[in-house]
Design an enzyme around this catalytic site. Structure first.
Site: not given
Ligand code: NDP
Ligand code: 2IT
Length: 449
Positions: A126, A166
């Protein structure tokens, strides 16, 4: 003292200033007790738990860039290459002001087991930076991404370490980083996933984490003699994972009634309008309050105060936390249970505190942790790597159907592992045990390294 307790004590002593990392290690090691106890001396002699909790390497670097006013800004960049026993390091890059070494280490540690559960050959890693993309121009984002990749490019490669998106890193950032990698290294290779479709990206990668979360949830619901149709769902977050979880939930006949971001949350009893949500979040990159302004059925609430459980106060059958770590605490879990929640599956990484997880389990809520439930994103990244290797692209339907098979398989794998160790229904333990066993077998086979 048991071997698990010995190692937990060592980790707490050594990394006591990294609370999220300690939390993730505690959850995993606690649930591995029945496996370790079967052959404690072997694991202790091989120092398996010391090795699996210590990254192969942790890279930290300066990221200097020039903002639109001509001022030099400096951020801190990270890449933690945690474990490559079963494949090249794989995991996302988080861009958020809260990023520090402990956060990246917790995410990298979780990624080892998650990636193992996908059944695909990917190790755990990561990275990211404390850079805040909010309010930055496209030019500033590009400047940051180029500087970040200038240093990161020394440590990654298609067979070495393959980063992805992420929080704060989506298609735009991956594009800028890919361009810089290519320019520095002079090679066109699948060094990043989540790429655009015109330069090696995979169809369905954008949707994969959210869709995968729903495929696994649907299978769990079915295996409890129930169905998704007609279920009411609370989703938190409004980013990549939340948007596509909402879209798939509604395709399956459920109704998503909440979303949130860092400034507030919405309740839309008519069900979220996904087209409007995408317009607000993906096109305008605006706040969720803009959604509520454009939709009369939606109520907007400012960020919760201490007595407000936000989206978790709404009466729902299923809760899908999709924002960030520790966003669902014990009080939130109590509010959900009091309102009759039946299923909780984590779209985000570690969004539920340990106390809240235990409360769900004690109250017979079916709870699946992120390393199983959100594995669809990284699984599809691994499918993107396969397509890049064979220089072919598969159709949306091909990728989506592989994703679905993987998620259904993960549900049964973690369910079976929990049953095998006498903990039926404990999907957290099932995921940790199933993920761990494959990695450890590979580590032992490869000798002391
Ligand atoms: P994005 O940046 O697209 O969206 C993040 C969302 O979470 C936004 O709505 C953001 O609000 C909110 N958020 C982030 N940090 C905070 C915080 N500290 N307090 C309150 N709200 C917060 O990210 P993703 O959707 O990609 O990721 C969301 C989660 O999913 C994370 O935990 C990530 O690690 C996990 N994840 C993502 C994957 C992927 O493929 N993208 C795969 C697996 C897991 P705001 O816009 O106001 O910051
Ligand atoms: O938390 C996760 O699994 C991710 N942000 C996706 C990682 C990836 O390599 O697609």
């Amino acid at each position: 003292m048991s071997y698990v307790d010995e190692v937990l004590e060592k980790v707490k002593k050594r990394d006591g200033d990294q609370p999220e990392f300690i939390q993730a290690v505690t959850e995993v090691l606690d649930s591995l007790r029945p496996v370790i106890e079967q052959d404690e001396e072997k694991y202790r002699k091989l120092a398996i738990l010391e090795r699996i909790t210590e990254p192969d390497r942790q890279i930290m670097f300066r990221v200097p860039w020039v903002d639109d006013n001509g001022n030099v800004q400096v951020n801190r960049g990270f890449r933690v290459q945690f474990n490559n026993a079963i494949g090249p390091y794989k995991g996302g890059l988080r861009l958020h002001p809260s990023v520090n070494l402990g956060i990246i280490k917790f995410l990298g540690f979780e990624q080892i087991f998650k990636n193992s559960l996908t059944t695909l050959p990917i190790g755990g890693g990561k990275g990211g930076s404390d850079f805040d993309p909010k309010g930055k121009s496209d030019n500033e984002i590009m400047k940051f991404c180029q500087s970040f990749m200038t240093e990161l490019s020394k440590y990654i490669g298609a067979d070495q370490d393959v980063p992805a998106g992420d929080i704060g890193t989506g298609a735009r950032e991956i594009g800028f980083m890919f361009g810089q990698y290519k320019r520095i290294k002079g090679v066109y290779e699948g060094v990043l996933t989540g790429k655009g479709l015109t330069y090696g990206g995979s169809l369905a990668r954008t949707e994969a984490t959210g869709y995968g979360l729903l495929y696994l949830t649907e299978e769990m619901v079915k295996c409890h003699g129930d169905k998704m149709e007609g279920k009411t769902i609370a989703v938190s977050g409004s980013g990549n994972v939340a948007i596509y979880a909402t879209e798939k939930a509604q395709q399956l006949g459920a109704k998503v009634v909440t979303l949130s971001d860092s400034t507030g949350w919405i309740y839309d009893p008519e069900g979220i309008d996904v087209a409007l949500l995408k317009e607000v979040k993906e096109v305008k990159r605006a706040r969720l309050s803009e959604y509520a302004k454009a939709r009369s059925s939606a109520e907007y609430h400012d960020k919760k105060n201490a007595d407000d459980h936000g989206v978790w106060n709404i009466k729902v059958d299923i809760a899908l936390p999709c924002a960030t770590q520790n966003e669902l605490n014990l009080d939130d879990a109590k509010a959900l249970v009091a309102n009759g929640v039946q299923y909780v599956a984590e779209g985000a990484n570690m969004p539920t505190t340990i106390e809240a997880t235990e409360y769900f389990q004690q109250n017979k809520v079916n709870f699946v942790g992120g390393k199983a439930a959100n594995a669809g994103g990284v699984a599809t990244s691994a499918l993107e790597m396969s397509q890049n290797s064979e220089r072919l692209s598969w159709t949306f339907e091909e990728v989506d159907s592989k994703l679905k098979n993987i998620m259904v398989g993960i549900y049964h794998n973690i369910d079976d592992a929990a049953k095998e160790y006498g903990m039926e229904g404990n999907y957290v333990a099932g995921a940790n045990i199933a993920g761990f066993k494959k990695v450890v077998e590979a580590m032992i086979a490869q000798g002391v390294c």
